[in-house]
Design an enzyme around this catalytic site. Structure first.
Site, mmCIF file in Angstrom:
data_model
loop_
_atom_site.group_PDB
_atom_site.id
_atom_site.type_symbol
_atom_site.label_atom_id
_atom_site.label_comp_id
_atom_site.label_asym_id
_atom_site.label_seq_id
_atom_site.Cartn_x
_atom_site.Cartn_y
_atom_site.Cartn_z
ATOM 1 C CB THR A 213 -1.034 -0.222 1.391
ATOM 2 O OG1 THR A 213 -0.201 -0.133 2.137
ATOM 3 C CG2 THR A 213 -1.276 -1.184 1.701
ATOM 4 C CB CYS A 214 4.235 1.856 1.547
ATOM 5 S SG CYS A 214 3.994 1.743 3.258
ATOM 6 C CB VAL A 215 5.349 2.180 -3.429
ATOM 7 C CG1 VAL A 215 6.228 2.495 -2.688
ATOM 8 C CG2 VAL A 215 5.145 0.431 -3.679
#
Length: 454
Positions: A422-424
């Site tokens: 989810t971070c990228v």
């Protein structure tokens, strides 16, 4: 900051907000015993806390026990009907007797909500919190509109009793140290004059609709009184004959009392005309009844709550900074696009297939077809799964950064599930044999709680 996932998420959210209220550094959150770090878990933490703020048992918001609702999942699992406050007009503070224990406890929660909203803006997060236009009007207009508000400063006392019986131990630490001064209030609230009868129609349609009809009688009465062609006897006769839906005002059984629409607030009635609650409403005192009703709902009954909200917000940065924005702009900054829609053209233009997929790959095109056919709730769940937030930023997919990237998940077939970073915004998608399988596996993955799928 590391927090546990589960039923105590609001406890932890309160403590985290308290700890970071006056810090300028970006808040990042991880869930204990989960592998995810960075933006994704942080956004989910904000989303979960936002969901908890909508709980009906907190008695923060206008709600109606007679309303028929459905079960809802705010990220912590499916809850029974009535667990959350779901209002078509959005959330607005419920008026409460200001000397009650419930009001003291609720005011503490509004203090924390003020911190939470300010941190959401400060850290550029998005939360799915359906605040009413009337509430947003208070946030962005209370410091710059209408009335004299510079005359004095709010000093509010919060004691350990403030949050008794709700989120006890951790919540108490939030507010018990805020001030040792006694509560003092200005004669003119900082939001005085911002809200009108039209706003009540949106946040409380039943009550607002009745008052609007009564206001129509007041208008007719005023027209009769100002008609110079009529003598006094004729005016009196015409005014006394005014009716609401075929019923004289005197027969409506109204008194100068306010009855809440839910038992969660802990009181049955309150006198909106001090000492005269049993006084009957007639065509001759109808204006006073409407004015006092609005004053209770929008001023006297929410004073502690809104002062606490402002104080909490100001702990992070001054609320008057929002005076440069409209209510819709504040909503967009806080919540993004709460009803995201994907068009085929947008997906093709702003989604990046890589590492085994291209824009011509059958597997990627099947993915596009599934996204286009998703329902509104499925789109929100997909965004929550892939980005950690169920909303899109202003401008939609075009302004989602990083861009959503879709790569082929190697050594994975129809029995495997998609996974994400989810971070990228990185979706690892198996090359499924059909759209039906892809849809089934993707929706199943979006219902997975936590950062365990790799």
């Amino acid at each position: 900051v590391k927090v546990p996932r589960g039923e105590q998420i609001l406890n932890w959210g309160v403590n985290v907000m308290r700890l970071h209220a006056d810090r300028k550094s970006i808040l990042e959150v991880e869930f204990i015993d989960e592998e995810g770090t960075g933006l994704g878990p942080t956004l989910e933490f904000f989303a979960l806390v936002a969901g908890e703020f909508q709980r009906a048992d907190l008695a923060m918001w206008l709600s109606d026990d007679s309303e028929v609702s459905v079960g809802q999942d705010m990220g912590g699992g499916e809850k029974a009907p009535g667990y959350y406050v779901l209002r078509a007009g959005g959330l607005f503070p419920a008026p409460l007797p200001q000397d009650s224990a419930v009001c003291s406890r609720v005011s503490g929660m509004f203090y924390v909500l003020g911190v939470f909203l300010a941190k959401t803006l400060q850290d550029s997060r998005l939360v799915d919190l359906p605040l009413s236009p009337a509430f947003l009007k208070l946030l962005c207009g209370g410091e710059v509109s209408g009335c004299v508000r510079e005359s004095s400063t709010i000093v509010t006392m919060y004691s350990p009793e403030l949050l008794e019986d709700v989120m006890t131990s951790s919540l108490l630490s939030v507010v018990s140290e805020e001030s040792e001064e006694q509560s003092t209030y200005r004669d003119v609230p900082w939001w005085q004059g911002l809200l009108e009868l039209e706003d009540l129609e949106l946040v409380d349609p039943g009550r607002g609709g009745v008052l609007t009809k009564l206001q129509g009688l007041v208008t007719k009465k005023s027209q009769i009184m100002s008609d110079e062609a009529l003598d006094d006897d004729t005016k009196a006769e015409m005014i006394n004959s005014l009716e609401l839906d075929g019923c004289p005002v005197e027969d409506l059984g109204l008194t100068f009392q306010y009855s809440p629409s839910s038992a969660v607030y802990g009181y049955q009635t309150v006198d909106i005309k001090p000492g005269c609650g049993e006084e009957a409403v007639t065509i001759h005192n109808l204006e006073e009844y409407i004015d006092r009703s609005l004053d209770w709902v929008f001023v006297r009954g929410v004073r502690q709550q809104l002062d606490a909200l402002r104080q909490g917000f100001n702990t992070v940065f001054p609320l008057d900074k929002l005076g440069a924005f409209t209510p819709n702009e504040v909503r967009t900054m806080l919540c993004g696009d709460q009803d995201p829609v994907f068009t085929r053209e947008e997906i093709m233009k702003y989604t990046e297939p890589k590492l085994g997929y291209s824009k011509e790959s059958p597997g990627f095109l099947r993915f596009v077809n599934v996204l286009v056919e998703m329902t509104g709730s499925e789109r929100k769940a997909f965004l929550q799964f892939t980005t950690g937030c169920s909303s899109l930023p202003p401008g939609g997919l075009a302004n989602l950064h990083p861009r959503l990237t879709v790569v082929r998940k190697i050594d994975a077939g129809d029995g495997s599930f998609p996974s994400v970073n989810t971070c990228v915004h990185y979706l690892k998608l198996p090359d499924y044999s059909s759209e039906e399988v892809l849809r089934e596996r993707l929706l199943a993955a979006t219902n997975e709680k936590g950062f365990h799928l790799n």
